[in-house]
Write a protein that holds these residues in place. Structure first.
Motif, PDB file in Angstrom:
ATOM      1  N   GLN A 109      39.057  -6.951 -23.218  1.00 30.04           N
ATOM      2  CA  GLN A 109      38.897  -5.660 -22.533  1.00 30.04           C
ATOM      3  C   GLN A 109      39.515  -4.518 -23.320  1.00 30.04           C
ATOM      4  O   GLN A 109      39.226  -3.344 -23.054  1.00 30.04           O
ATOM      5  CB  GLN A 109      39.547  -5.718 -21.145  1.00 30.04           C
ATOM      6  CG  GLN A 109      38.902  -6.689 -20.176  1.00 30.04           C
ATOM      7  CD  GLN A 109      37.543  -6.227 -19.673  1.00 30.04           C
ATOM      8  OE1 GLN A 109      37.184  -5.060 -19.797  1.00 30.04           O
ATOM      9  NE2 GLN A 109      36.776  -7.140 -19.101  1.00 30.04           N
ATOM     10  N   GLY A 144      32.529 -10.273 -19.261  1.00 34.99           N
ATOM     11  CA  GLY A 144      32.294 -10.734 -17.894  1.00 34.99           C
ATOM     12  C   GLY A 144      32.237 -12.238 -17.779  1.00 34.99           C
ATOM     13  O   GLY A 144      32.745 -12.820 -16.808  1.00 34.99           O
ATOM     14  N   SER A 165      36.944  -8.090  -6.039  1.00 39.41           N
ATOM     15  CA  SER A 165      36.251  -7.595  -7.238  1.00 39.41           C
ATOM     16  C   SER A 165      36.289  -6.070  -7.318  1.00 39.41           C
ATOM     17  O   SER A 165      36.672  -5.496  -8.341  1.00 39.41           O
ATOM     18  CB  SER A 165      34.801  -8.080  -7.260  1.00 39.41           C
ATOM     19  OG  SER A 165      34.729  -9.468  -7.516  1.00 39.41           O
ATOM     20  N   ASN A 178      35.372 -13.450 -15.517  1.00 37.86           N
ATOM     21  CA  ASN A 178      34.856 -13.794 -14.191  1.00 37.86           C
ATOM     22  C   ASN A 178      34.349 -15.237 -14.136  1.00 37.86           C
ATOM     23  O   ASN A 178      34.978 -16.102 -13.543  1.00 37.86           O
ATOM     24  CB  ASN A 178      33.743 -12.827 -13.782  1.00 37.86           C
ATOM     25  CG  ASN A 178      34.253 -11.423 -13.545  1.00 37.86           C
ATOM     26  OD1 ASN A 178      35.351 -11.227 -13.061  1.00 37.86           O
ATOM     27  ND2 ASN A 178      33.461 -10.435 -13.907  1.00 37.86           N
ATOM     28  N   GLY A 215      28.409  -6.832  -8.762  1.00 35.81           N
ATOM     29  CA  GLY A 215      27.650  -6.234  -9.848  1.00 35.81           C
ATOM     30  C   GLY A 215      26.670  -5.201  -9.347  1.00 35.81           C
ATOM     31  O   GLY A 215      26.515  -4.118  -9.947  1.00 35.81           O
ATOM     32  N   LEU A 238      31.576  -2.752 -15.619  1.00 32.53           N
ATOM     33  CA  LEU A 238      31.865  -3.778 -14.614  1.00 32.53           C
ATOM     34  C   LEU A 238      30.595  -4.273 -13.932  1.00 32.53           C
ATOM     35  O   LEU A 238      30.549  -5.417 -13.462  1.00 32.53           O
ATOM     36  CB  LEU A 238      32.855  -3.247 -13.584  1.00 32.53           C
ATOM     37  CG  LEU A 238      34.302  -3.160 -14.077  1.00 32.53           C
ATOM     38  CD1 LEU A 238      35.207  -2.553 -13.021  1.00 32.53           C
ATOM     39  CD2 LEU A 238      34.820  -4.539 -14.482  1.00 32.53           C
ATOM     40  N   HIS A 287      29.990  -6.589 -23.479  1.00 32.16           N
ATOM     41  CA  HIS A 287      30.266  -6.487 -22.046  1.00 32.16           C
ATOM     42  C   HIS A 287      29.895  -7.798 -21.334  1.00 32.16           C
ATOM     43  O   HIS A 287      30.581  -8.227 -20.408  1.00 32.16           O
ATOM     44  CB  HIS A 287      29.497  -5.316 -21.443  1.00 32.16           C
ATOM     45  CG  HIS A 287      29.915  -3.985 -21.985  1.00 32.16           C
ATOM     46  ND1 HIS A 287      30.862  -3.193 -21.374  1.00 32.16           N
ATOM     47  CD2 HIS A 287      29.516  -3.310 -23.102  1.00 32.16           C
ATOM     48  CE1 HIS A 287      31.031  -2.082 -22.076  1.00 32.16           C
ATOM     49  NE2 HIS A 287      30.225  -2.132 -23.130  1.00 32.16           N
ATOM     50  N   GLN A 291      29.473  -6.843 -16.390  1.00 31.93           N
ATOM     51  CA  GLN A 291      30.398  -7.972 -16.424  1.00 31.93           C
ATOM     52  C   GLN A 291      30.263  -8.859 -15.191  1.00 31.93           C
ATOM     53  O   GLN A 291      30.310 -10.092 -15.286  1.00 31.93           O
ATOM     54  CB  GLN A 291      31.835  -7.466 -16.561  1.00 31.93           C
ATOM     55  CG  GLN A 291      32.134  -6.846 -17.914  1.00 31.93           C
ATOM     56  CD  GLN A 291      33.599  -6.495 -18.076  1.00 31.93           C
ATOM     57  OE1 GLN A 291      34.481  -7.224 -17.632  1.00 31.93           O
ATOM     58  NE2 GLN A 291      33.877  -5.364 -18.714  1.00 31.93           N
ATOM     59  N   ASN A 292      30.119  -8.259 -14.019  1.00 26.95           N
ATOM     60  CA  ASN A 292      29.986  -9.056 -12.803  1.00 26.95           C
ATOM     61  C   ASN A 292      28.662  -9.814 -12.754  1.00 26.95           C
ATOM     62  O   ASN A 292      28.622 -10.968 -12.322  1.00 26.95           O
ATOM     63  CB  ASN A 292      30.135  -8.166 -11.567  1.00 26.95           C
ATOM     64  CG  ASN A 292      31.581  -7.943 -11.173  1.00 26.95           C
ATOM     65  OD1 ASN A 292      32.200  -8.780 -10.524  1.00 26.95           O
ATOM     66  ND2 ASN A 292      32.124  -6.814 -11.594  1.00 26.95           N
ATOM     67  N   GLY A 310      29.036 -12.711 -14.969  1.00 25.22           N
ATOM     68  CA  GLY A 310      29.861 -13.724 -14.318  1.00 25.22           C
ATOM     69  C   GLY A 310      29.100 -14.515 -13.271  1.00 25.22           C
ATOM     70  O   GLY A 310      29.310 -15.719 -13.116  1.00 25.22           O
ATOM     71  N   PHE A 346      30.180 -12.227  -7.293  1.00 26.69           N
ATOM     72  CA  PHE A 346      29.952 -11.509  -8.548  1.00 26.69           C
ATOM     73  C   PHE A 346      28.608 -10.774  -8.543  1.00 26.69           C
ATOM     74  O   PHE A 346      28.502  -9.659  -9.051  1.00 26.69           O
ATOM     75  CB  PHE A 346      30.026 -12.464  -9.738  1.00 26.69           C
ATOM     76  CG  PHE A 346      31.385 -13.068  -9.963  1.00 26.69           C
ATOM     77  CD1 PHE A 346      32.533 -12.357  -9.684  1.00 26.69           C
ATOM     78  CD2 PHE A 346      31.518 -14.366 -10.466  1.00 26.69           C
ATOM     79  CE1 PHE A 346      33.794 -12.910  -9.887  1.00 26.69           C
ATOM     80  CE2 PHE A 346      32.761 -14.918 -10.677  1.00 26.69           C
ATOM     81  CZ  PHE A 346      33.903 -14.196 -10.393  1.00 26.69           C
TER      82      PHE A 346
END
Length: 297
Positions: free
Chosen positions: A168, A67, A222, A71, A40, A181, A63, A184-185, A188, A36
């Motif tokens: 989402q 994530g 991912s 995730n 990211g 994203l 956001h 979010q990553n 996570g 992640f």
């Protein structure tokens, strides 16, 4: 659209296979945290390179929550449950509830309606998945790892994934996908780090295989799978995309048959066909489908 949908299912099924490959090389949440974090950074680099807009400060928490749900918490709860002994067959069976949960949550939270044909397709797809995992259920239910704790963790994993999928479709759907994203990553990865500390995981074998598995997770699982899922969620109903993922466990069983020489029974093959029929009935994308812009909260 159909090609991208099938590509999503293929990549998602490879996540199950990857979970087997990392055994002995990297502990699960160590793997997830690194994956992640690197994903990211990749999305962040792309967003900066393309000069994509980033969410306003007041939108940033949404956001981060997305994530954390899709995730960190989803895979974290699932891996903790499996680490505590919950068999994969039971986890897959619990996962069959996801399309129904997403359908209900999407209706309650964002007023997204599903047709009667879609509901019938979801039921058929769930039945097919039960047939696929049924040969392992007798053995699994006698396993000491099936407890109230592990079942609760497995259910929590599917619940937070369903919440994440539905989330989402809220106002974050109007944001740039690359910058979203990236956030979010990174969110996570923070949750995965928490699971690493909680479980005391530390294994990372310094071999080329470990680095290859990390690269696979970052760029394919991912960068490909999660990106496609979020993109498709912006183009169609949440229940449609969620139902597609019913195909992932049966496809993983087929892949395991060829890669790991695992057996497949007749009832599993029948279950795969039934699942395909249910997904086709429920999740066929209407021509010209587009994302419905949602008002910000």
């Amino acid at each position: 659209m159909a090609f991208l949908s099938m590509l999503l299912v293929l990549i998602w099924s490879m996540g199950f296979i990857t979970g087997k490959f990392i055994v002995g090389f990297i502990d699960p949440n160590v793997y997830l945290g690194i994956r992640f974090l690197c994903a990211g950074m990749v999305f962040l680099t792309i967003a900066l390179w393309l000069r994509r807009p980033f969410p306003q400060w007041k939108e940033l928490p949404k956001h981060i929550v997305a994530g954390m749900l899709m995730n960190g918490f989803y895979l974290g709860f699932a891996y903790v449950a499996i680490a505590q002994g919950l068999p994969a067959g039971i986890m897959a069976l619990i996962g069959a509830l996801q399309p129904a949960l997403v359908t209900v949550l999407a209706f309650l939270l964002i007023k997204e309606k599903t047709s009667f044909k879609g509901i019938i397709g979801i039921v058929i797809g769930m039945l097919g998945l039960v047939l696929v995992v049924s040969p392992a259920l007798d053995l699994d239910m006698g396993n000491g790892g099936v407890s109230l704790l592990t079942l609760s963790l497995g259910c929590c994993a599917i619940l937070v994934l369903s919440l994440g999928v539905t989330y989402q479709k809220t106002s974050i759907a109007s944001s740039d996908i690359f910058s979203s994203l990236a956030i979010q990553n990174l969110a996570g990865s923070a949750i995965s780090l928490g699971f690493v500390l909680f479980l005391g995981e530390r294994l990372f074998v310094m071999q080329w295989e470990s680095f290859a598995l990390v690269a696979w997770g970052v760029f394919v699982l991912s960068g490909g799978g999660v990106f496609l899922m979020v993109w498709l969620l912006r183009k169609s109903k949440a229940s449609h995309v969620s139902t597609l993922l019913l195909l992932a466990p049966p496809l993983a069983a087929v892949e395991s048959y060829f890669i790991f020489s695992e057996s497949m029974s007749t009832i599993q093959i029948v279950g795969f066909v039934v699942t395909i029929a249910g997904v086709y009935l429920s999740a066929s994308f209407p021509r010209g489908a587009g994302t419905r812009e949602l008002e910000k909260d």
